[in-house]
Design an enzyme around this catalytic site. Sequence first.
Site, PDB file in Angstrom:
ATOM      1  CE  LYS A 140      25.385 -44.424  65.658  1.00  0.00           C
ATOM      2  NZ  LYS A 140      26.603 -44.681  64.866  1.00  0.00           N
ATOM      3  CD  GLU A 142      31.616 -45.493  63.532  1.00  0.00           C
ATOM      4  OE1 GLU A 142      32.715 -45.936  63.124  1.00  0.00           O
ATOM      5  OE2 GLU A 142      30.743 -45.031  62.780  1.00  0.00           O
ATOM      6  CD  GLU A 209      26.814 -50.340  60.235  1.00  0.00           C
ATOM      7  OE1 GLU A 209      27.056 -49.433  61.052  1.00  0.00           O
ATOM      8  OE2 GLU A 209      26.804 -50.165  59.005  1.00  0.00           O
TER       9      GLU A 209
HETATM   10  O1  KIV Z   1      25.807 -43.130  60.445  1.00  0.00           O
HETATM   11  C1  KIV Z   1      24.846 -43.905  60.485  1.00  0.00           C
HETATM   12  O2  KIV Z   1      23.840 -43.740  59.786  1.00  0.00           O
HETATM   13  C2  KIV Z   1      24.924 -45.029  61.398  1.00  0.00           C
HETATM   14  C3  KIV Z   1      23.920 -46.128  61.219  1.00  0.00           C
HETATM   15  C4  KIV Z   1      24.216 -46.928  60.029  1.00  0.00           C
HETATM   16  C5  KIV Z   1      23.827 -46.974  62.441  1.00  0.00           C
HETATM   17  O3  KIV Z   1      25.770 -45.088  62.227  1.00  0.00           O
END
Ligand code: KIV
Length: 286
Positions: A140, A142, A209
């Site tokens: 993931k 950002e 988010e």
């Molecule tokens: O780092 C994390 O836990 C996240 C979630 C809040 C989506 O990115």
Amino acid sequence: MTASHDASATPYGTLPPASPLPQRRPVSLPRLAQIRAAGEKIAMLTAYDATFAAVADAAGVECILVGDSLGMVCQGLPSTVGVTLDTMAYHTASVARGLHRAQGTAWLVADLPYGSYAESREQALRSACALMQAGAHMVKLEGGGWTAPTVEFLVQRGVPVCAHLGLTPQTVHALGGYRVQGRDDAAAQTLRRHALELQDAGAAMLVLEMVPAALAASLTAELPHCHSGTAGQVLVLHDMLGMNLGRMPKFVHDFMQGAGSVRGAIAAYVQAVKQGRFPDNALHAW
Ligand code: KIV
């Protein structure tokens, strides 16, 4: 002192040895798409270690996120900015081992931390490989706009990518705090454009988010390959277990209340997500 001896009991929270084949099917991208197509919500939680990951999996969580929130939760950092790639790889490997050992089936997503993918697409690929080799199924990252070519580069090279828009904690200093994003028309338009670009770049999942519920609904309705409405829910494990000693964020519910055990609390979360009872837009959204 006498104690009865149970030879099958193991100390220190040892996970069960690999034994019968799992009853549940391993979660994969096609499986997640099936769940989505069936109109069922996907339950996702963070986990940072082997035991919590195995317990979350056993409680029915389909996606486990080794979030860089571990910087705050495990390391006591003030934000996610200080989390390194080595730390992410360490926790990802711990979670992957826990799932493997307990014959878990969850889809494992790991966060690319701050500074590990912004320099170049090649740097992003090196960082993603480190997490995939630690056991992640997907990484993931950002942000929108500049990230789309990076997502495309990773996806073309066989790395499944989850994008993350709205409040992006790695840029908390630039955003001026942990605030709801996309409130005004211009910000909402930018978010929509970024989501579309990320989908076109091949992102298979998108975390939104702290964006208004109406924007999340309209944005997902506009994405051509997406059904209207969000596919599921993600929370930080320690928050939903009521371990947040600060002010509970609006989007969190303490599932430990009345649950009796951690596994029970996580199972209650899964059920609430699946039944559409959590989140309740009137209570947990903007
Ligand atoms: O780092 C994390 O836990 C996240 C979630 C809040 C989506 O990115």
